[in-house]
Design a protein around this motif. Sequence first.
Motif, PDB file in Angstrom:
ATOM      1  N   THR A 124      -4.847  10.599  -6.841  1.00  0.00           N
ATOM      2  CA  THR A 124      -3.732  11.544  -6.935  1.00  0.00           C
ATOM      3  C   THR A 124      -2.634  10.983  -7.820  1.00  0.00           C
ATOM      4  O   THR A 124      -2.084  11.680  -8.683  1.00  0.00           O
ATOM      5  CB  THR A 124      -3.182  11.861  -5.538  1.00  0.00           C
ATOM      6  N   ARG A 125      -2.319   9.721  -7.624  1.00  0.00           N
ATOM      7  CA  ARG A 125      -1.280   9.079  -8.420  1.00  0.00           C
ATOM      8  C   ARG A 125      -1.666   9.023  -9.894  1.00  0.00           C
ATOM      9  O   ARG A 125      -0.836   9.252 -10.778  1.00  0.00           O
ATOM     10  CB  ARG A 125      -1.034   7.668  -7.889  1.00  0.00           C
ATOM     11  N   SER A 126      -2.951   8.747 -10.171  1.00  0.00           N
ATOM     12  CA  SER A 126      -3.379   8.545 -11.553  1.00  0.00           C
ATOM     13  C   SER A 126      -3.314   9.811 -12.390  1.00  0.00           C
ATOM     14  O   SER A 126      -3.192   9.733 -13.608  1.00  0.00           O
ATOM     15  CB  SER A 126      -4.808   7.989 -11.575  1.00  0.00           C
ATOM     16  N   CYS A 127      -3.410  10.987 -11.745  1.00  0.00           N
ATOM     17  CA  CYS A 127      -3.398  12.225 -12.544  1.00  0.00           C
ATOM     18  C   CYS A 127      -2.170  13.082 -12.270  1.00  0.00           C
ATOM     19  O   CYS A 127      -2.090  14.216 -12.747  1.00  0.00           O
ATOM     20  CB  CYS A 127      -4.665  13.045 -12.277  1.00  0.00           C
ATOM     21  N   SER A 128      -1.212  12.554 -11.528  1.00  0.00           N
ATOM     22  CA  SER A 128      -0.041  13.358 -11.164  1.00  0.00           C
ATOM     23  C   SER A 128       0.864  13.646 -12.351  1.00  0.00           C
ATOM     24  O   SER A 128       1.537  14.685 -12.393  1.00  0.00           O
ATOM     25  CB  SER A 128       0.765  12.658 -10.066  1.00  0.00           C
TER      26      SER A 128
ATOM     27  N   THR B  57      -5.130  19.006  -5.599  1.00  0.00           N
ATOM     28  CA  THR B  57      -6.441  19.331  -5.039  1.00  0.00           C
ATOM     29  C   THR B  57      -7.390  18.130  -5.018  1.00  0.00           C
ATOM     30  O   THR B  57      -8.575  18.287  -4.700  1.00  0.00           O
ATOM     31  CB  THR B  57      -7.095  20.460  -5.853  1.00  0.00           C
ATOM     32  N   THR B  58      -6.887  16.949  -5.334  1.00  0.00           N
ATOM     33  CA  THR B  58      -7.742  15.766  -5.403  1.00  0.00           C
ATOM     34  C   THR B  58      -8.444  15.499  -4.076  1.00  0.00           C
ATOM     35  O   THR B  58      -9.646  15.226  -4.042  1.00  0.00           O
ATOM     36  CB  THR B  58      -6.905  14.541  -5.816  1.00  0.00           C
ATOM     37  N   GLY B  59      -7.708  15.555  -2.976  1.00  0.00           N
ATOM     38  CA  GLY B  59      -8.311  15.295  -1.676  1.00  0.00           C
ATOM     39  C   GLY B  59      -9.407  16.276  -1.335  1.00  0.00           C
ATOM     40  O   GLY B  59     -10.474  15.903  -0.830  1.00  0.00           O
ATOM     41  N   ALA B  60      -9.160  17.555  -1.622  1.00  0.00           N
ATOM     42  CA  ALA B  60     -10.163  18.583  -1.330  1.00  0.00           C
ATOM     43  C   ALA B  60     -11.405  18.381  -2.187  1.00  0.00           C
ATOM     44  O   ALA B  60     -12.541  18.483  -1.697  1.00  0.00           O
ATOM     45  CB  ALA B  60      -9.567  19.967  -1.562  1.00  0.00           C
TER      46      ALA B  60
ATOM     47  N   ALA C 105      -2.783  16.665  -0.936  1.00  0.00           N
ATOM     48  CA  ALA C 105      -1.673  17.571  -1.237  1.00  0.00           C
ATOM     49  C   ALA C 105      -0.333  16.934  -0.901  1.00  0.00           C
ATOM     50  O   ALA C 105       0.642  17.069  -1.649  1.00  0.00           O
ATOM     51  CB  ALA C 105      -1.850  18.881  -0.469  1.00  0.00           C
ATOM     52  N   VAL C 106      -0.268  16.236   0.225  1.00  0.00           N
ATOM     53  CA  VAL C 106       0.981  15.600   0.635  1.00  0.00           C
ATOM     54  C   VAL C 106       1.360  14.485  -0.334  1.00  0.00           C
ATOM     55  O   VAL C 106       2.520  14.374  -0.756  1.00  0.00           O
ATOM     56  CB  VAL C 106       0.865  15.058   2.071  1.00  0.00           C
ATOM     57  N   VAL C 107       0.392  13.634  -0.685  1.00  0.00           N
ATOM     58  CA  VAL C 107       0.681  12.537  -1.606  1.00  0.00           C
ATOM     59  C   VAL C 107       1.105  13.077  -2.970  1.00  0.00           C
ATOM     60  O   VAL C 107       2.035  12.549  -3.597  1.00  0.00           O
ATOM     61  CB  VAL C 107      -0.540  11.608  -1.740  1.00  0.00           C
ATOM     62  N   ALA C 108       0.445  14.141  -3.442  1.00  0.00           N
ATOM     63  CA  ALA C 108       0.840  14.740  -4.720  1.00  0.00           C
ATOM     64  C   ALA C 108       2.277  15.231  -4.666  1.00  0.00           C
ATOM     65  O   ALA C 108       3.043  15.075  -5.628  1.00  0.00           O
ATOM     66  CB  ALA C 108      -0.100  15.890  -5.071  1.00  0.00           C
TER      67      ALA C 108
ATOM     68  N   SER D 222       5.256  13.648  -6.943  1.00  0.00           N
ATOM     69  CA  SER D 222       5.982  14.516  -7.873  1.00  0.00           C
ATOM     70  C   SER D 222       7.482  14.468  -7.605  1.00  0.00           C
ATOM     71  O   SER D 222       8.284  14.486  -8.536  1.00  0.00           O
ATOM     72  CB  SER D 222       5.475  15.952  -7.762  1.00  0.00           C
ATOM     73  N   ARG D 223       7.864  14.376  -6.354  1.00  0.00           N
ATOM     74  CA  ARG D 223       9.291  14.276  -6.020  1.00  0.00           C
ATOM     75  C   ARG D 223       9.864  12.957  -6.519  1.00  0.00           C
ATOM     76  O   ARG D 223      10.981  12.910  -7.044  1.00  0.00           O
ATOM     77  CB  ARG D 223       9.501  14.403  -4.520  1.00  0.00           C
ATOM     78  N   ALA D 224       9.089  11.891  -6.358  1.00  0.00           N
ATOM     79  CA  ALA D 224       9.569  10.591  -6.828  1.00  0.00           C
ATOM     80  C   ALA D 224       9.665  10.565  -8.348  1.00  0.00           C
ATOM     81  O   ALA D 224      10.646  10.083  -8.921  1.00  0.00           O
ATOM     82  CB  ALA D 224       8.644   9.482  -6.333  1.00  0.00           C
ATOM     83  N   ASP D 225       8.641  11.102  -9.025  1.00  0.00           N
ATOM     84  CA  ASP D 225       8.649  11.097 -10.496  1.00  0.00           C
ATOM     85  C   ASP D 225       9.795  11.936 -11.052  1.00  0.00           C
ATOM     86  O   ASP D 225      10.335  11.634 -12.117  1.00  0.00           O
ATOM     87  CB  ASP D 225       7.321  11.645 -11.021  1.00  0.00           C
ATOM     88  N   ALA D 226      10.142  13.010 -10.346  1.00  0.00           N
ATOM     89  CA  ALA D 226      11.201  13.884 -10.845  1.00  0.00           C
ATOM     90  C   ALA D 226      12.584  13.313 -10.596  1.00  0.00           C
ATOM     91  O   ALA D 226      13.558  13.777 -11.185  1.00  0.00           O
ATOM     92  CB  ALA D 226      11.091  15.262 -10.174  1.00  0.00           C
ATOM     93  N   ALA D 227      12.679  12.302  -9.755  1.00  0.00           N
ATOM     94  CA  ALA D 227      13.990  11.782  -9.369  1.00  0.00           C
ATOM     95  C   ALA D 227      14.486  10.714 -10.347  1.00  0.00           C
ATOM     96  O   ALA D 227      15.516  10.872 -10.980  1.00  0.00           O
ATOM     97  CB  ALA D 227      13.928  11.212  -7.956  1.00  0.00           C
ATOM     98  N   ALA D 228      13.745   9.644 -10.473  1.00  0.00           N
ATOM     99  CA  ALA D 228      14.197   8.534 -11.310  1.00  0.00           C
ATOM    100  C   ALA D 228      13.050   7.558 -11.484  1.00  0.00           C
ATOM    101  O   ALA D 228      12.080   7.575 -10.724  1.00  0.00           O
ATOM    102  CB  ALA D 228      15.397   7.821 -10.671  1.00  0.00           C
ATOM    103  N   HIS D 229      13.168   6.694 -12.504  1.00  0.00           N
ATOM    104  CA  HIS D 229      12.083   5.765 -12.765  1.00  0.00           C
ATOM    105  C   HIS D 229      11.923   4.760 -11.633  1.00  0.00           C
ATOM    106  O   HIS D 229      10.825   4.334 -11.319  1.00  0.00           O
ATOM    107  CB  HIS D 229      12.293   5.059 -14.108  1.00  0.00           C
TER     108      HIS D 229
END
Length: 281
Positions: free
Chosen positions: A39-43, A52-55, A200-203, A207-214
């Motif tokens: 999930t992290r690698s393709c987020s 949908t990675t987990g599914a 889904a939760v990890v994604a 995404s919230r972390a990536d959108a916030a700050a480095h």
Amino acid sequence: MMDPATLPTELPALAAVALVLGMRHGFDADHLAAIDGLTRSCSADQPKLARTTGALFSLGHGAVVVAVAMAVSALPGAWQVPTWLATTGAWVSILTLLALGALNGWALWSARSAAPHHGHAHLVGWRQALASRLFSRLLRARRPGSVALLGALFALSFDTISQAALFAVASSRLGGWAPSLVLALTFTLGMLLTDGVNGAVVARLVSRADAAAHRASRAMGAAVVATSLTMGLAGLACLLSPVADAWFDRLDWGPSLWVLATVLTGFLASLVFERPAPAAT
């Protein structure tokens, strides 16, 4: 491994057992860590796929369970699961988790080296981190089929194949191949529930972390790297040392809870890092 003689004799009750076993299997620590890493690698550039990675992982895993259950139910006599699958499945899990940890760790380091004060930790430049180009393409997880294939590879283990064979044996007294198919699909549904929710939760957290700050992105990424590498090294220790294998076996839910707690801690840390610095007075 459960004894078929101890299982219920009616299909609805057997299906309920298969559903619980599938949900429990989806909570295995190696499943959680692999899905978190994928999930992290393709987020960064595939957010829809990340959700949908987990599914997809569980569907690929379940496809092998269904195929084995159907094959065993069609055999005229008893079938023993090959013992070599125990080693094969362990190495698939270990190499995948270590590779995912290395790839995501490389991404964090590359982002920090290239832009220590700007940007997020995207998965860049990681082809140089692996010697096998074919394996790197599989772990790149840019297509749904790649994620499903990796889930199928994770199913090539003694425990998973044994469970699939168990469904075929337990349902043989009900007659025909249809009960085996129902049990295998129900098992897959259980995995889909747990693995799908986890991905889904990890994604969402990533995404919230990536959108916030480095710094927030790095905190979340570090948590995912920690789970992948730790579980990969733990699997290697269990494979090489019977003492370590027995110790981890006694932990039961411990490794799975550790993976969940680590990712949650990484997200909570990202919330702290995303807070703006107080204005200078």
